[in-house]
Design a protein around this motif. Structure first.
Motif, mmCIF file in Angstrom:
data_model
loop_
_atom_site.group_PDB
_atom_site.id
_atom_site.type_symbol
_atom_site.label_atom_id
_atom_site.label_comp_id
_atom_site.label_asym_id
_atom_site.label_seq_id
_atom_site.Cartn_x
_atom_site.Cartn_y
_atom_site.Cartn_z
ATOM 1 N N ARG A 106 67.223 34.472 49.442
ATOM 2 C CA ARG A 106 66.555 34.979 48.330
ATOM 3 C C ARG A 106 65.352 35.939 48.840
ATOM 4 O O ARG A 106 64.831 37.024 48.728
ATOM 5 N N TYR A 107 64.608 35.164 49.899
ATOM 6 C CA TYR A 107 63.290 35.373 50.316
ATOM 7 C C TYR A 107 63.388 36.947 51.032
ATOM 8 O O TYR A 107 62.595 37.786 51.210
ATOM 9 N N ALA A 108 64.663 37.203 51.726
ATOM 10 C CA ALA A 108 64.747 38.257 52.775
ATOM 11 C C ALA A 108 64.796 39.566 52.223
ATOM 12 O O ALA A 108 64.413 40.688 53.001
ATOM 13 N N ASP A 109 65.239 39.732 50.900
ATOM 14 C CA ASP A 109 65.136 41.249 50.505
ATOM 15 C C ASP A 109 64.423 41.565 49.278
ATOM 16 O O ASP A 109 64.462 42.639 48.426
ATOM 17 N N LYS A 110 63.576 40.529 48.926
ATOM 18 C CA LYS A 110 62.392 40.820 47.903
ATOM 19 C C LYS A 110 63.256 41.386 46.475
ATOM 20 O O LYS A 110 62.654 42.409 45.911
ATOM 21 N N GLY A 111 64.221 40.688 45.917
ATOM 22 C CA GLY A 111 64.821 41.101 44.606
ATOM 23 C C GLY A 111 66.083 41.922 44.645
ATOM 24 O O GLY A 111 66.867 41.978 43.701
ATOM 25 N N SER A 112 66.398 42.618 45.868
ATOM 26 C CA SER A 112 67.627 43.469 45.859
ATOM 27 C C SER A 112 68.777 42.683 46.045
ATOM 28 O O SER A 112 69.870 43.007 45.726
ATOM 29 N N ASN A 113 68.872 41.338 46.525
ATOM 30 C CA ASN A 113 70.021 40.370 46.766
ATOM 31 C C ASN A 113 71.080 40.796 47.537
ATOM 32 O O ASN A 113 71.982 40.264 47.566
ATOM 33 N N VAL A 114 70.802 41.889 48.398
ATOM 34 C CA VAL A 114 71.691 42.118 49.501
ATOM 35 C C VAL A 114 72.231 41.220 50.322
ATOM 36 O O VAL A 114 73.354 40.818 50.387
ATOM 37 N N ARG A 115 71.206 40.208 50.994
ATOM 38 C CA ARG A 115 71.933 39.227 51.731
ATOM 39 C C ARG A 115 72.231 38.187 50.831
ATOM 40 O O ARG A 115 73.260 37.500 51.313
ATOM 41 N N SER A 116 71.369 37.735 49.697
ATOM 42 C CA SER A 116 71.786 36.562 48.986
ATOM 43 C C SER A 116 73.181 36.536 48.235
ATOM 44 O O SER A 116 73.769 35.551 48.146
ATOM 45 N N LYS A 117 73.481 37.744 47.624
ATOM 46 C CA LYS A 117 74.653 37.885 46.939
ATOM 47 C C LYS A 117 75.538 38.948 47.340
ATOM 48 O O LYS A 117 76.523 39.232 46.641
ATOM 49 N N GLY A 118 75.330 39.498 48.345
ATOM 50 C CA GLY A 118 76.331 40.394 49.037
ATOM 51 C C GLY A 118 77.342 40.198 50.178
ATOM 52 O O GLY A 118 78.070 40.724 50.440
ATOM 53 N N GLY A 119 77.473 38.731 50.138
ATOM 54 C CA GLY A 119 78.429 38.280 51.131
ATOM 55 C C GLY A 119 79.928 38.586 50.879
ATOM 56 O O GLY A 119 80.294 38.443 49.791
ATOM 57 N N ASP A 120 80.490 38.594 52.067
ATOM 58 C CA ASP A 120 82.118 38.692 51.659
ATOM 59 C C ASP A 120 82.483 37.433 50.900
ATOM 60 O O ASP A 120 82.368 36.264 50.984
ATOM 61 N N GLY A 121 83.473 37.906 49.866
ATOM 62 C CA GLY A 121 83.900 36.848 48.974
ATOM 63 C C GLY A 121 83.088 36.371 47.780
ATOM 64 O O GLY A 121 83.352 35.389 47.100
ATOM 65 N N PHE A 122 81.793 36.912 47.603
ATOM 66 C CA PHE A 122 80.741 36.245 46.748
ATOM 67 C C PHE A 122 81.214 37.048 45.480
ATOM 68 O O PHE A 122 80.216 36.629 44.470
ATOM 69 N N THR A 123 81.878 37.695 45.110
ATOM 70 C CA THR A 123 82.404 38.184 43.767
ATOM 71 C C THR A 123 83.682 38.002 43.316
ATOM 72 O O THR A 123 84.627 38.986 43.185
ATOM 73 N N PRO A 124 84.281 36.796 43.337
ATOM 74 C CA PRO A 124 85.668 36.727 42.778
ATOM 75 C C PRO A 124 85.814 37.138 41.262
ATOM 76 O O PRO A 124 84.879 36.855 40.413
ATOM 77 N N VAL A 125 86.775 37.881 41.164
ATOM 78 C CA VAL A 125 87.104 38.063 39.690
ATOM 79 C C VAL A 125 88.768 38.035 39.616
ATOM 80 O O VAL A 125 89.609 37.718 40.146
ATOM 81 N N ARG A 145 67.067 34.363 58.699
ATOM 82 C CA ARG A 145 67.771 33.124 58.818
ATOM 83 C C ARG A 145 67.453 32.454 57.629
ATOM 84 O O ARG A 145 66.408 32.496 56.737
ATOM 85 N N PRO A 146 68.556 31.709 57.106
ATOM 86 C CA PRO A 146 68.362 30.655 56.157
ATOM 87 C C PRO A 146 67.183 29.963 55.925
ATOM 88 O O PRO A 146 66.692 29.167 56.881
ATOM 89 N N LYS A 147 66.322 29.884 54.852
ATOM 90 C CA LYS A 147 65.441 28.681 54.448
ATOM 91 C C LYS A 147 65.111 28.788 53.145
ATOM 92 O O LYS A 147 65.471 29.736 52.352
ATOM 93 N N THR A 148 64.904 27.518 52.790
ATOM 94 C CA THR A 148 64.736 27.289 51.347
ATOM 95 C C THR A 148 63.545 26.213 51.113
ATOM 96 O O THR A 148 62.832 25.618 51.935
#
Length: 492
Positions: free
Chosen positions: A100-119, A224-227
């Protein structure tokens, strides 16, 4: 239809339960984009899979209702917006909090991964259901963790469609993810998350997704991931769920079970005396009556502030999941909700339904220096309410519920979130947490001395030199106190 999806638009916060959990309620909807490559079409045959990227800890799931646009929408009005939605289905708005830290609110990396939106798996005809009467449920490894309806959304579905269409064209196949209720959490490799949307006789079927562990590490030329514990708390929904120690007033452990028991054992009159010895004279909430005057209440303060009514501001702050409802719906076990109503008695600040909600959540009491509606019903509750007077008027006559968990004034006293409140038939006191331990120990000592003095007066002694005690009486008290202890009483 979904094969033609060119964009996926997601709403940040839309369910009152989620707003209460997050501690913030937006005045207008806000959005972020997910790439169409994040889509995964659900199947009724077997769970789909999603990879938790290598090195990530926090893959968050969020059950959501997805709207599928059926015809182009550009600058449509509220009355026409729903007609542009052709299908409704289930979705899982997956994301890794580690990025989440990487894109300052855009969520490109945190929520844009392949398969991250099953419907899916099934599409519900939008014109066959009431958008205000849909239900969404989420199961995590078979346990029901989310269950909510669209009856009281912050932003109804038609508003989302109309709002988005003011600036961008919604095209056939585009998807709007409409927000998640409280209960979203973290899934680990091997876990299965299932989501279902129902409306009337229609169902999306269960959208099942199994989490797998990624094996390809991130390259060293990007984020890279960090939390940290903040992200863990956000991902799991609470510090407790994340296995972390409590934060804020609770973290200070100011009101341990032992301290609470001590405070319950001494009178407010004694506490007031010891507070005054420390120079604290303005720590009593005055002028209120109680629905349960026989009860002694000790708890940590949560606060709510009302401001004088102004009609234009009431329109923006008085309706929906306002500050009053947020405060009620977020009060925790053993806490006391203290309301600043400026001593205004000409309207109610809480009624039976919200008072009952506070009781169900485990609140120790409600304190308001304003009026109470539905007095008989509120008085019948087990939870005490302290108030200025009964009054039948609803919000909008004199008050606007404005904000929560800030420093307020109630009954002539300043109250901060995390202050210790002690209330009984003698009154209501505000105790600074930093001095509580020392204060109550001195109170216990004082009450023991007063027990001795009372006994001596009962035996016929004059109060001269006894109350307060001079050196002679102090010596006799010391002997008496020793004889009252288990060791002294045993003669050992």
């Amino acid at each position: 239809m979904l094969a033609r999806t060119r964009k996926v638009i997601a709403v940040h916060i839309n369910y009152p339960s989620r707003a209460a959990q997050r501690g913030r309620t937006p005045e207008q909807p806000s959005y972020f984009l997910k790439p169409s490559s994040s889509l995964a079409i659900g199947s009724t045959d077997a769970p789909g899979t999603v990879e938790r990227p290598a090195g990530c800890e926090l893959l968050g799931y969020e059950g959501e209702i997805a709207l599928v646009i059926g015809k182009t929408a550009r600058r449509v009005g509220l009355e026409d917006a729903w007609s542009h939605v052709e299908w409704v289905t289930a979705s899982n708005d997956l994301g890794v909090y580690d990025l989440r830290y990487a894109d300052k609110g855009s969520n490109v990396r945190s929520k844009g991964g392949d398969g991250f939106t099953p419907v899916g798996p099934a599409l519900i005809p939008a014109d066959a259901v009431d958008p205000t009467d849909l239900r969404i449920r989420t199961w995590h490894n078979g346990d029901l963790v989310q269950d909510d309806t669209t009856g009281d959304l912050l932003f109804p579905f038609a508003q989302l469609v109309a709002d988005l269409s003011q600036l961008l064209t919604l095209e056939e196949g585009d998807i709007i993810l409409t927000g998640t209720p409280a209960g979203a959490s973290v899934a680990k490799p091997g876990d299965v998350v299932e989501i279902e949307v129902t409306g009337g006789d229609f169902s999306s079927g269960r959208l099942a997704t199994k989490v797998t562990e990624g094996t390809t590490p991130f390259a060293d030329f990007g984020a890279r991931p960090k939390t940290d514990d903040t992200q863990r708390e956000e991902a799991y929904g609470s510090r407790e769920a994340a296995g972390l120690e409590a934060a804020g007033p609770e973290a200070a452990s100011v009101l341990t079970p032992e301290l609470k028991a001590k405070l319950e054992s001494v009178a407010t009159a004694t506490l007031s005396s010891q507070l005054r010895k420390r120079g604290l004279n303005n720590v009593s909430i005055d002028g209120l009556q109680a629905t349960r005057p026989d009860r002694k209440v000790v708890g940590l303060a949560r606060t709510l502030r009302y401001v004088p009514n102004r009609e234009d501001l009431f329109k923006t702050h008085g309706g929906g999941f306002n500050a009053q409802k947020r405060a009620i719906d977020s009060v925790n076990e053993g806490e006391i909700l203290v309301m600043e109503a400026r001593g205004e008695k000409g309207t109610g600040t809480v009624g039976d339904i919200l008072a009952l909600r506070a009781q169900v959540r485990g609140a120790a009491a409600i304190i308001t220096d304003g009026g109470v509606r539905d007095y008989s019903a509120v008085a019948d509750l087990e939870m005490p309410t302290y108030f200025a007077n009964p009054h039948p008027a609803v919000l909008g006559r004199r008050h606007i519920p404005w904000d929560t968990d800030i420093t307020i004034a109630c009954g002539g006293a300043t109250v901060q979130p995390g202050d210790i409140i002690v209330a009984d038939s003698d009154g209501i006191l505000v105790i600074p947490p930093a001095i509580a331990e020392e204060l109550v120990d001195d109170c216990i000592q004082q009450e023991e001395e007063e027990t001795f003095i009372f006994q001596m007066v009962q035996e016929g002694n004059s109060v001269d030199g006894l109350y307060p005690m001079n050196k002679e009486w102090q010596a006799r008290y010391t002997e008496w106190s020793a004889s009252q202890s288990p060791e002294g009483a045993s003669g050992d």
